[in-house]
Write an enzyme that holds these catalytic residues in place. Structure first.
Site, PDB file in Angstrom:
ATOM      1  N   SER A 113       0.811  -1.217   0.000  1.00  0.00           N
ATOM      2  CA  SER A 113       0.000   0.000   0.000  1.00  0.00           C
ATOM      3  C   SER A 113       0.849   1.273   0.000  1.00  0.00           C
ATOM      4  O   SER A 113       1.624   1.502  -0.900  1.00  0.00           O
ATOM      5  CB  SER A 113      -0.957  -0.041   1.188  1.00  0.00           C
ATOM      6  OG  SER A 113      -1.872   1.004   1.095  1.00  0.00           O
ATOM      7  N   HIS A 114       0.738   2.058   1.057  1.00  0.00           N
ATOM      8  CA  HIS A 114       1.404   3.357   1.114  1.00  0.00           C
ATOM      9  C   HIS A 114       2.809   3.263   1.701  1.00  0.00           C
ATOM     10  O   HIS A 114       3.481   4.280   1.835  1.00  0.00           O
ATOM     11  CB  HIS A 114       0.553   4.292   1.966  1.00  0.00           C
ATOM     12  CG  HIS A 114       0.187   3.651   3.272  1.00  0.00           C
ATOM     13  ND1 HIS A 114      -0.739   2.631   3.342  1.00  0.00           N
ATOM     14  CD2 HIS A 114       0.635   3.847   4.522  1.00  0.00           C
ATOM     15  CE1 HIS A 114      -0.843   2.242   4.597  1.00  0.00           C
ATOM     16  NE2 HIS A 114      -0.020   2.958   5.336  1.00  0.00           N
ATOM     17  N   ASP A 278      -2.492   6.476  -3.378  1.00  0.00           N
ATOM     18  CA  ASP A 278      -1.365   5.802  -2.729  1.00  0.00           C
ATOM     19  C   ASP A 278      -0.751   4.730  -3.631  1.00  0.00           C
ATOM     20  O   ASP A 278      -1.120   4.590  -4.797  1.00  0.00           O
ATOM     21  CB  ASP A 278      -1.799   5.199  -1.389  1.00  0.00           C
ATOM     22  CG  ASP A 278      -2.685   3.983  -1.559  1.00  0.00           C
ATOM     23  OD1 ASP A 278      -3.370   3.899  -2.589  1.00  0.00           O
ATOM     24  OD2 ASP A 278      -2.673   3.108  -0.677  1.00  0.00           O
ATOM     25  N   ASP A 280      -0.980   1.473  -4.077  1.00  0.00           N
ATOM     26  CA  ASP A 280      -1.809   0.495  -4.798  1.00  0.00           C
ATOM     27  C   ASP A 280      -3.146   1.062  -5.257  1.00  0.00           C
ATOM     28  O   ASP A 280      -4.011   0.312  -5.717  1.00  0.00           O
ATOM     29  CB  ASP A 280      -2.013  -0.750  -3.937  1.00  0.00           C
ATOM     30  CG  ASP A 280      -2.744  -0.440  -2.642  1.00  0.00           C
ATOM     31  OD1 ASP A 280      -2.582   0.677  -2.114  1.00  0.00           O
ATOM     32  OD2 ASP A 280      -3.478  -1.313  -2.157  1.00  0.00           O
ATOM     33  N   ASP A 282      -5.771   2.515  -3.719  1.00  0.00           N
ATOM     34  CA  ASP A 282      -7.064   2.468  -3.037  1.00  0.00           C
ATOM     35  C   ASP A 282      -7.322   3.693  -2.158  1.00  0.00           C
ATOM     36  O   ASP A 282      -8.441   3.913  -1.728  1.00  0.00           O
ATOM     37  CB  ASP A 282      -7.249   1.153  -2.247  1.00  0.00           C
ATOM     38  CG  ASP A 282      -6.136   0.886  -1.258  1.00  0.00           C
ATOM     39  OD1 ASP A 282      -5.203   1.709  -1.160  1.00  0.00           O
ATOM     40  OD2 ASP A 282      -6.198  -0.169  -0.592  1.00  0.00           O
ATOM     41  N   ARG A 283      -6.279   4.497  -1.906  1.00  0.00           N
ATOM     42  CA  ARG A 283      -6.492   5.692  -1.089  1.00  0.00           C
ATOM     43  C   ARG A 283      -6.577   6.947  -1.949  1.00  0.00           C
ATOM     44  O   ARG A 283      -6.080   6.960  -3.069  1.00  0.00           O
ATOM     45  CB  ARG A 283      -5.330   5.891  -0.123  1.00  0.00           C
ATOM     46  CG  ARG A 283      -5.214   4.817   0.905  1.00  0.00           C
ATOM     47  CD  ARG A 283      -4.090   5.119   1.860  1.00  0.00           C
ATOM     48  NE  ARG A 283      -4.114   4.129   2.924  1.00  0.00           N
ATOM     49  CZ  ARG A 283      -3.551   4.285   4.111  1.00  0.00           C
ATOM     50  NH1 ARG A 283      -2.892   5.401   4.373  1.00  0.00           N
ATOM     51  NH2 ARG A 283      -3.624   3.351   5.018  1.00  0.00           N
ATOM     52  N   LYS A 377     -11.633  -0.084  -1.087  1.00  0.00           N
ATOM     53  CA  LYS A 377     -11.691   1.361  -1.222  1.00  0.00           C
ATOM     54  C   LYS A 377     -11.050   1.725  -2.554  1.00  0.00           C
ATOM     55  O   LYS A 377     -10.288   0.930  -3.112  1.00  0.00           O
ATOM     56  CB  LYS A 377     -11.032   2.055  -0.053  1.00  0.00           C
ATOM     57  CG  LYS A 377      -9.603   1.679   0.190  1.00  0.00           C
ATOM     58  CD  LYS A 377      -9.154   2.221   1.534  1.00  0.00           C
ATOM     59  CE  LYS A 377      -7.721   1.851   1.815  1.00  0.00           C
ATOM     60  NZ  LYS A 377      -7.531   1.218   3.109  1.00  0.00           N
TER      61      LYS A 377
HETATM   62  C1  G1P Z   1      -4.196   1.528   8.123  1.00  0.00           C
HETATM   63  C2  G1P Z   1      -5.395   2.435   8.256  1.00  0.00           C
HETATM   64  C3  G1P Z   1      -6.666   1.657   7.967  1.00  0.00           C
HETATM   65  C4  G1P Z   1      -6.555   1.016   6.583  1.00  0.00           C
HETATM   66  C5  G1P Z   1      -5.282   0.197   6.490  1.00  0.00           C
HETATM   67  C6  G1P Z   1      -5.071  -0.358   5.094  1.00  0.00           C
HETATM   68  O1  G1P Z   1      -4.282   0.483   9.062  1.00  0.00           O
HETATM   69  O2  G1P Z   1      -5.465   3.015   9.537  1.00  0.00           O
HETATM   70  O3  G1P Z   1      -7.763   2.527   8.034  1.00  0.00           O
HETATM   71  O4  G1P Z   1      -7.663   0.202   6.333  1.00  0.00           O
HETATM   72  O5  G1P Z   1      -4.162   0.994   6.830  1.00  0.00           O
HETATM   73  O6  G1P Z   1      -4.947   0.649   4.133  1.00  0.00           O
HETATM   74  P1  G1P Z   1      -3.509   0.497  10.467  1.00  0.00           P
HETATM   75  O7  G1P Z   1      -2.051   0.703  10.149  1.00  0.00           O
HETATM   76  O8  G1P Z   1      -4.057   1.654  11.221  1.00  0.00           O
HETATM   77  O9  G1P Z   1      -3.831  -0.836  11.090  1.00  0.00           O
HETATM   78 ZN    ZN Z   2      -3.451   1.263  -0.290  1.00  0.00          ZN
END
Ligand code: G1P
Ligand code: ZN
Length: 544
Positions: A113-114, A278, A280, A282-283, A377
């Site tokens: 992801s990010h 982000d 991948d 989804d954000r 998302k």
């Molecule tokens: C974080 C975000 C959560 C999101 C997840 C995946 O998780 O807070 O809302 O669904 O990334 O993108 P966390 O690191 O808080 O467990």
């Molecule tokens: Zn992501």
């Protein structure tokens, strides 16, 4: 066909977190590490024989190698067909879209992801089920259980596949289709939004947009949809070519990490609209000219304006948000007379609500918004939703949000992250908070009276599954809240997340900096949790 059974030993750290298994690249490169996890996924599925799998990732370092390995393991495990994105590229929303469209059995997304990428960055793997959404806890628990006992995996001996050429190849008995990464997703977007009106807006000469893909997966999607299909000038999409290390950046669309975009939107000659996605895809982050839309407000505004958009013209069934997300969208639900749901953090908890039609829109404070069109998302979906609203209302982003506050009041909101905290100390902080909870109720601190103090748990209204320990919440009688939880996605030490929210009905007080509006709550949080002494940090690493 030459299938090899390779003996292996379990790794004991393959527990999936909030969103799949995430580790440093070097860990994934450990001999058998990826193979074990992949075989554990397949072993814990009921029967993958004869089924279709979708496979792709966000293009980060190790994506291509991982895809070759997973293809060969999938072939050895009897999958009939694998749909893989060209060049190994598929955004998380595109995987969800393709699983649903082609009624695949499931999909594997390769992404952290990010989190940063590159040889010294992170890598990740997550499994999505046949509804297109993240595997629910009972599936990830089964995968984890399997990783602890696995003693062999099966893999096809074969040459690597050409991932760049579209078309069909046989891998053993498995058909591998290298598919266009963008086209199915783009068609889905066109079925939901008024592309003619958005085209008019983007080509009017009166409106300018800047979409930042942060060198990550949405580049090809954004260029195809905004520049080619919707006519936005070439250059509207910046950092649009996915790079294995995301250009050395942190592909997280927030005010800290998307600084190029923020500088443009707050600079001279700023465009009217800005957005980022982000790693991948989804954000999303939405900006107006010199104006930031918090993700919680974004969910509320999209919900309140949904009937302006063709795909939601008939209204919403309900709105779901994760517990730490602000309560702004609850106010919209109340006004619309529809249900509001509060779930634990993580998109997987929305799946059932979407499947049975209880919720239409969902959102998280962590820059995630989406709907029942897929089961993830969806960053670019949110951007298109906003552009559709702007095109219909012919108002600026700022005006749209301010008139929303005028109508519903403003939920001031902020999240403070303390990253790379020593794991034991972070757990000690949470334990200490937990042990004080029962004595808090009814207490008055500064001018706030505690209404409830608990550790959030959730019973899924559809299948009855129960999730405990989802974050400590302290709610006050005026609707303000402080929430503490530990991240389930980090890969280095622990990350403490502190979420702060207060409600302001008076529109004369809607112009404050959130950090100022939330000062008292920030002080109370420090008092209750002794964050400084437990973390050894004076200030948060990231404030969003
Ligand atoms: C974080 C975000 C959560 C999101 C997840 C995946 O998780 O807070 O809302 O669904 O990334 O993108 P966390 O690191 O808080 O467990
Ligand atoms: Zn992501």
């Amino acid at each position: 066909m030459n299938i090899r059974t390779v003996s292996t030993q379990p790794f004991l750290d393959q527990k999936p977190g909030t969103s799949g298994l995430r580790k440093q690249v070097s860990q994934f490169q450990t001999h058998h590490y990826l193979e074990n996890f992949t075989q554990s996924i397949f072993d814990s599925l009921e029967n993958c024989h004869g089924q279709t799998l979708v496979l792709g990732g966000d293009g980060r370092f190790y994506n291509r190698q991982a895809i070759q390995i997973i293809l060969k393991i999938a072939a050895a495990n009897g999958f009939k067909r694998v749909l893989v994105g060209q060049g190994g590229i598929l955004s998380t929303p595109a995987v969800s879209c393709i699983i649903r469209k082609y009624q695949a059995f499931g999909g594997i997304v390769l992404s952290a992801s990010h989190n940063p990428g590159g040889p010294n960055g992170d890598f990740g793997i997550k499994y999505n089920i046949s509804n297109g959404g993240p595997a629910p806890e009972k599936v990830t628990d089964a995968i984890y259980a399997r990783t602890k006992t696995i003693d062999a995996y099966r893999i096809l001996e074969s040459n690597d596949l050409d991932l760049d050429r579209l078309g069909t190849t046989l891998l053993g008995d498995t058909t591998v289709d290298v598919v266009d990464s963008v086209v199915d997703y783009s068609q889905l977007m066109e079925s939901l939004f008024d592309f003619d009106r958005i085209h008019e807006l983007l080509t009017s000469g009166q409106f300018s947009a800047c979409i930042d893909s942060l060198h990550a997966v949405t580049g090809p999607y954004a260029r195809s949809i905004f520049e080619q299909r919707l006519g936005a000038p070439v250059g509207t999409v910046q950092n649009g070519i996915p790079l294995e290390d995301f250009g050395g950046g942190h592909p997280d669309p927030n005010l800290v990490y998307a600084h190029d975009l923020v500088d443009r939107l707050y600079g001279a000659d700023a465009p009217d609209f800005g957005a980022a996605s982000d790693g991948d895809g989804d954000r999303n982050m939405i900006l107006g000219r010199r104006f930031f839309v918090t993700p919680s407000d974004s969910l509320a505004v999209l919900a309140a304006n949904a009937t302006l958009v063709p795909g939601y013209r008939n209204g919403l069934a309900g709105i779901a948000r994760s517990m730490p997300t602000s309560q702004a969208s609850d106010r919209v639900a109340r006004k619309l007379g529809i249900d509001a749901y509060e779930t634990p953090t993580g998109w997987k908890f929305f799946g059932n609500l979407l499947d049975v039609g209880k919720a239409t829109l969902c959102g998280e404070e962590s820059f995630g918004t989406g709907s029942n069109h897929i089961r993830e998302k969806d960053g670019l979906w949110a951007v298109l939703f906003w552009l559709n609203i702007v095109a219909v209302r012919q108002q600026s982003v700022e005006t749209i949000v301010q008139s929303h506050w005028q109508e519903y009041g403003r939920n001031y909101y902020s999240r403070h992250d303390y990253e790379s905290v020593n794991g034991e100390r972070a757990n000690a902080l949470m334990d200490q908070l937990q042990s004080n909870l029962s004595s808090l109720s009814g207490q008055t601190i500064a001018h706030y009276t505690v209404k409830y103090a608990d550790n959030f748990s959730y019973t899924d209204p559809v299948d009855g599954s129960f999730s405990a320990n989802q974050g400590v919440r302290i709610g006050f009688t005026d609707g303000s809240r402080i929430v503490f939880r530990l991240s389930g996605t980090g890969t280095q030490g622990a990350t403490l997340r502190l979420y702060l929210e207060s409600y302001e009905p008076n529109s004369n007080r809607h112009h404050l900096d959130p950090q100022v509006a939330l000062t008292d709550l920030i002080t109370i949080a420090e008092q209750l949790a002794q964050i400084r002494s437990f973390t050894g940090m004076d200030v948060p690493t990231v404030i969003t």
